[in-house]
Write a protein that holds these residues in place. Structure first.
Motif, PDB file in Angstrom:
ATOM      1  N   HIS A 171      56.428  -3.038 -11.341  1.00  0.00           N
ATOM      2  CA  HIS A 171      55.880  -2.789  -9.775  1.00  0.00           C
ATOM      3  C   HIS A 171      53.601  -3.061  -9.475  1.00  0.00           C
ATOM      4  N   ILE A 172      53.478  -3.513 -11.051  1.00  0.00           N
ATOM      5  CA  ILE A 172      51.805  -4.745 -11.225  1.00  0.00           C
ATOM      6  C   ILE A 172      52.082  -6.112 -10.941  1.00  0.00           C
ATOM      7  N   LYS A 173      52.211  -6.931  -9.689  1.00  0.00           N
ATOM      8  CA  LYS A 173      51.946  -7.958 -10.145  1.00  0.00           C
ATOM      9  C   LYS A 173      51.365  -9.014 -10.693  1.00  0.00           C
ATOM     10  N   LYS A 174      50.035  -8.651 -10.338  1.00  0.00           N
ATOM     11  CA  LYS A 174      49.162  -9.506 -11.138  1.00  0.00           C
ATOM     12  C   LYS A 174      47.824  -8.222 -10.865  1.00  0.00           C
ATOM     13  N   ASN A 175      47.125  -9.262 -12.740  1.00  0.00           N
ATOM     14  CA  ASN A 175      45.843  -8.122 -13.024  1.00  0.00           C
ATOM     15  C   ASN A 175      45.304  -8.487 -13.848  1.00  0.00           C
ATOM     16  N   ASP A 176      44.118  -9.093 -13.672  1.00  0.00           N
ATOM     17  CA  ASP A 176      42.862  -9.585 -14.334  1.00  0.00           C
ATOM     18  C   ASP A 176      42.086  -9.600 -14.421  1.00  0.00           C
ATOM     19  N   GLY A 177      41.574  -9.541 -16.181  1.00  0.00           N
ATOM     20  CA  GLY A 177      40.194  -8.875 -15.485  1.00  0.00           C
ATOM     21  C   GLY A 177      38.773  -8.814 -16.891  1.00  0.00           C
ATOM     22  N   LEU A 178      38.247  -8.615 -17.359  1.00  0.00           N
ATOM     23  CA  LEU A 178      36.713  -9.201 -18.006  1.00  0.00           C
ATOM     24  C   LEU A 178      36.111  -7.562 -18.119  1.00  0.00           C
ATOM     25  N   ILE A 179      35.733  -7.578 -19.517  1.00  0.00           N
ATOM     26  CA  ILE A 179      34.993  -6.864 -19.523  1.00  0.00           C
ATOM     27  C   ILE A 179      33.676  -7.780 -20.290  1.00  0.00           C
ATOM     28  N   VAL A 180      32.398  -7.484 -20.506  1.00  0.00           N
ATOM     29  CA  VAL A 180      31.132  -8.093 -21.700  1.00  0.00           C
ATOM     30  C   VAL A 180      30.635  -6.768 -22.009  1.00  0.00           C
ATOM     31  N   ILE A 181      30.022  -6.846 -23.038  1.00  0.00           N
ATOM     32  CA  ILE A 181      29.136  -5.428 -23.909  1.00  0.00           C
ATOM     33  C   ILE A 181      28.178  -6.636 -23.287  1.00  0.00           C
ATOM     34  N   GLU A 182      26.991  -6.539 -23.968  1.00  0.00           N
ATOM     35  CA  GLU A 182      25.476  -7.267 -24.199  1.00  0.00           C
ATOM     36  C   GLU A 182      24.545  -6.155 -25.016  1.00  0.00           C
ATOM     37  N   ARG A 183      24.126  -6.141 -26.268  1.00  0.00           N
ATOM     38  CA  ARG A 183      23.265  -5.638 -26.835  1.00  0.00           C
ATOM     39  C   ARG A 183      21.583  -5.734 -26.142  1.00  0.00           C
ATOM     40  N   ASP A 184      21.203  -4.815 -25.691  1.00  0.00           N
ATOM     41  CA  ASP A 184      20.118  -4.047 -25.430  1.00  0.00           C
ATOM     42  C   ASP A 184      19.069  -3.014 -26.625  1.00  0.00           C
ATOM     43  N   LYS A 185      17.814  -3.179 -26.005  1.00  0.00           N
ATOM     44  CA  LYS A 185      17.185  -1.907 -26.153  1.00  0.00           C
ATOM     45  C   LYS A 185      16.324  -1.297 -24.999  1.00  0.00           C
ATOM     46  N   ALA A 186      16.234   0.243 -25.322  1.00  0.00           N
ATOM     47  CA  ALA A 186      15.975   0.714 -24.125  1.00  0.00           C
ATOM     48  C   ALA A 186      13.586   1.192 -24.849  1.00  0.00           C
ATOM     49  N   PRO A 187      12.711   1.415 -23.756  1.00  0.00           N
ATOM     50  CA  PRO A 187      11.637   1.623 -23.647  1.00  0.00           C
ATOM     51  C   PRO A 187      11.049   1.586 -25.101  1.00  0.00           C
TER      52      PRO A 187
END
Length: 269
Positions: A171-187
Motif C-alpha cells: 500500500h506504500i508506493k514511495k517514501n523518502d526521508g531525512l533526519i539531521v540532529i546537531e549539537r548545540d548549547k542553551a544560553p
C-alpha cells in the motif's frame, strides 16, 4: 576511494590517529548518495542533495518559539495526496541522548502509536534495512507492512544524518526521508540538540480518497507530529517508562493542535 576508505578513516579517528574533521566530505557524500534498493521518487534526489549539502541555506529555526515542533506541509504538483512534512524542533538533551532514541528501532513500537512491530532486518556497515508493521484501527483493513533502507552518517561528532528510502511495502508506493540532529548549547550552557526532519510519501489510500479525503493529510501529519514529540520527550526524560512517553506525547499534541498548519502548504524548497 569509497566506503572502505571512509570506514578505515573512522577506525583511525576512534583510536586517535587522526582528527574527525579530516574525514573527506566527498567520501561522506558518496555514502549518503549511494543508490538504495527501492522505488526512486521525486524526492529521492532532493533528500540526497539536502543530506550532502547540509544545512540548506533556507532552513531556519527562528519560528520554533512557542511550539514544540515547527511543522510545514509540502505539496506535490499533480498529486494532492502525496504527503510532505518539514519538522524542526529543539530537544533539551545532548546529541547522544537523541541519537540513542533514534537508533533504538525496536523501542519505537513502545513510544510511537499504532506500531505493532519495528526491527532491523539486515545491516552492512552504516547501511541497514528495517521492517515496519503499522496497525490500522479500521475493521477488515489489514495492517500495513513495509521495509525501509537507512544510511546513517556519524563521522562528524557534532552531527548525525539519517537518510531513508522505501525498499518495498504493501500500500506504500514511495517514501523518502531525512533526519539531521546537531549539537548545540542553551544560553545557560545546558546541552541542546537541533532536530530537522523531512518526510515525503505516497500511498494507496483506497476509499479514503473518496469518502474521507480530509483525513489523509490530518491523520498523516498527526502521526508524524506525535512521533516527533515522542523522540523529544524520551530524549529529555530517559528514565520515563515508554508508556508514559507515549501518553505524554499524545497530551502535548492535544495542547498544541495542528489545525492551522493543515491550512497552508508550500512547494518543496
Amino acid at each position: 576511494m569509497g566506503a572502505q576508505a571512509l570506514k578505515l578513516i573512522k577506525i583511525l579517528t576512534k583510536v586517535g590517529f587522526i582528527l574527525p574533521l579530516l574525514v573527506p566530505s566527498d567520501l561522506i557524500a558518496q555514502e549518503l548518495s549511494a543508490p538504495l534498493d527501492g522505488p526512486h521518487s521525486p524526492y529521492t534526489d532532493w533528500t540526497i542533495k539536502a543530506a550532502t549539502h547540509w544545512p540548506p541555506p533556507w532552513l531556519s529555526f527562528a519560528k520554533i518559539e512557542g511550539t514544540p515542533v515547527q511543522l510545514e506541509l509540502i505539496e506535490t504538483q499533480g498529486n494532492e495526496f502525496y504527503i510532505g512534512v518539514q519538522q524542526l524542533m529543539w530537544v533539551n538533551a545532548s546529541l547522544e541522548s537523541v541519537e540513542a532514541v533514534l537508533d533504538n528501532f525496536k523501542g519505537y513500537q513502545e513510544i510511537f502509536p499504532d506500531l505493532d512491530d519495528v526491527h532491523v532486518v539486515s545491516r552492512a556497515g552504516n547501511t541497514f534495512v528495517t521492517f515496519w508493521e503499522q496497525h490500522i484501527p479500521v475493521f477488515f483493513v489489514p495492517n500495513v507492512k513495509f521495509e525501509m533502507n537507512y544510511v546513517v552518517e556519524k563521522s562528524n561528532p557534532d552531527r548525525t544524518i539519517y537518510r531513508y528510502q522505501l525498499k518495498k511495502g504493501e500500500h506504500i508506493k514511495k517514501n523518502d526521508g531525512l533526519i539531521v540532529i546537531e549539537r548545540d548549547k542553551a544560553p545557560d550552557g545546558k546541552a541542546l540538540t537541533r532536530y530537522s526532519e523531512f518526510d515525503f510519501y505516497d500511498a494507496d489510500w483506497g476509499p479514503l480518497k473518496t469518502f474521507a479525503p480530509g483525513r489523509i493529510w490530518k491523520d498523516s501529519v498527526e502521526g508524524i507530529y506525535v512521533s516527533d514529540l515522542a523522540v523529544k520527550l524520551k530524549a529529555e526524560n530517559p528514565t520515563w517508562p515508554n508508556k508514559k512517553v507515549k501518553e505524554e506525547s499524545a497530551k502535548l499534541m492535544e495542547k498544541n493542535p495542528i489545525d492551522a498548519v493543515l491550512k497552508v502548504r508550500k512547494k518543496a524548497p
